[in-house]
Design a protein around this motif. Sequence first.
Motif, PDB file in Angstrom:
ATOM      1  N   TYR A  49       0.864  -1.175   0.000  1.00  0.00           N
ATOM      2  CA  TYR A  49       0.000   0.000   0.000  1.00  0.00           C
ATOM      3  C   TYR A  49       0.904   1.229   0.000  1.00  0.00           C
ATOM      4  O   TYR A  49       2.028   1.184   0.486  1.00  0.00           O
ATOM      5  CB  TYR A  49      -0.860   0.078   1.266  1.00  0.00           C
ATOM      6  N   LYS A  50       0.399   2.354  -0.483  1.00  0.00           N
ATOM      7  CA  LYS A  50       1.069   3.634  -0.303  1.00  0.00           C
ATOM      8  C   LYS A  50       0.613   4.196   1.039  1.00  0.00           C
ATOM      9  O   LYS A  50      -0.510   3.974   1.465  1.00  0.00           O
ATOM     10  CB  LYS A  50       0.708   4.614  -1.413  1.00  0.00           C
ATOM     11  N   PHE A  65      -3.346   3.969   0.788  1.00  0.00           N
ATOM     12  CA  PHE A  65      -3.850   3.961  -0.583  1.00  0.00           C
ATOM     13  C   PHE A  65      -3.471   2.666  -1.281  1.00  0.00           C
ATOM     14  O   PHE A  65      -2.386   2.127  -1.056  1.00  0.00           O
ATOM     15  CB  PHE A  65      -3.214   5.090  -1.409  1.00  0.00           C
ATOM     16  N   ASP A  66      -4.327   2.238  -2.199  1.00  0.00           N
ATOM     17  CA  ASP A  66      -3.982   1.160  -3.114  1.00  0.00           C
ATOM     18  C   ASP A  66      -2.922   1.706  -4.058  1.00  0.00           C
ATOM     19  O   ASP A  66      -3.040   2.827  -4.560  1.00  0.00           O
ATOM     20  CB  ASP A  66      -5.236   0.745  -3.889  1.00  0.00           C
ATOM     21  N   GLN A  68      -2.368   0.988  -7.053  1.00  0.00           N
ATOM     22  CA  GLN A  68      -2.938   1.215  -8.383  1.00  0.00           C
ATOM     23  C   GLN A  68      -3.873   2.420  -8.435  1.00  0.00           C
ATOM     24  O   GLN A  68      -4.181   2.912  -9.512  1.00  0.00           O
ATOM     25  CB  GLN A  68      -3.700  -0.036  -8.860  1.00  0.00           C
ATOM     26  N   GLN A  69      -4.374   2.873  -7.276  1.00  0.00           N
ATOM     27  CA  GLN A  69      -5.301   4.001  -7.228  1.00  0.00           C
ATOM     28  C   GLN A  69      -4.854   4.986  -6.148  1.00  0.00           C
ATOM     29  O   GLN A  69      -5.505   5.137  -5.119  1.00  0.00           O
ATOM     30  CB  GLN A  69      -6.714   3.515  -6.947  1.00  0.00           C
ATOM     31  N   PRO A  70      -3.742   5.683  -6.388  1.00  0.00           N
ATOM     32  CA  PRO A  70      -3.165   6.528  -5.341  1.00  0.00           C
ATOM     33  C   PRO A  70      -3.949   7.791  -5.008  1.00  0.00           C
ATOM     34  O   PRO A  70      -3.593   8.496  -4.079  1.00  0.00           O
ATOM     35  CB  PRO A  70      -1.781   6.871  -5.907  1.00  0.00           C
ATOM     36  N   ASP A  71      -5.029   8.069  -5.728  1.00  0.00           N
ATOM     37  CA  ASP A  71      -5.811   9.271  -5.454  1.00  0.00           C
ATOM     38  C   ASP A  71      -7.008   9.033  -4.545  1.00  0.00           C
ATOM     39  O   ASP A  71      -7.668   9.987  -4.139  1.00  0.00           O
ATOM     40  CB  ASP A  71      -6.297   9.894  -6.773  1.00  0.00           C
ATOM     41  N   ALA A  72      -7.297   7.777  -4.239  1.00  0.00           N
ATOM     42  CA  ALA A  72      -8.475   7.455  -3.427  1.00  0.00           C
ATOM     43  C   ALA A  72      -8.050   6.666  -2.193  1.00  0.00           C
ATOM     44  O   ALA A  72      -7.748   5.481  -2.285  1.00  0.00           O
ATOM     45  CB  ALA A  72      -9.464   6.637  -4.250  1.00  0.00           C
ATOM     46  N   LEU A  74      -7.976   4.309   0.923  1.00  0.00           N
ATOM     47  CA  LEU A  74      -8.787   3.173   1.364  1.00  0.00           C
ATOM     48  C   LEU A  74      -9.308   3.400   2.769  1.00  0.00           C
ATOM     49  O   LEU A  74     -10.398   2.977   3.114  1.00  0.00           O
ATOM     50  CB  LEU A  74      -7.951   1.893   1.325  1.00  0.00           C
TER      51      LEU A  74
END
Length: 128
Positions: A49-50, A65-66, A68-72, A74
Amino acid sequence: MRSILLIAALLVAGCAGGLPPGGVAALDGVYEGEVIRSGGHAMRCPAAYKLRISVAGGEARGEIFDIQQPDAPLDRFMAFIEADGRVITAIRVGSQTFGIQGRFGTSTFRGMADSPACGMSAFAARKP
């Protein structure tokens, strides 16, 4: 013999990191890094994870963050930083709750995130 013990103690203290001059107040800033799988089954544990942590006034507010989806994010967490730089909190990602334990050093955060199914290592560095 005493000088050997003193040198060993200084080396161990140096590896531990320690807080910067000014203590917890000097930790303010934004730290970014990753949480990486270090144990557990690959089917139940994500590889990474980030991690982003904002520190202000002895309070750490983090987001995970995932990759693959660093703007959303978790999930988010909040914790107070102890006088020695230690942080203990929890975060929920999907169906798992992770206990997070770590410590801030001069310009880094290092810790562990554990759930019954996973073990993960966390590292973040303060952004300039």
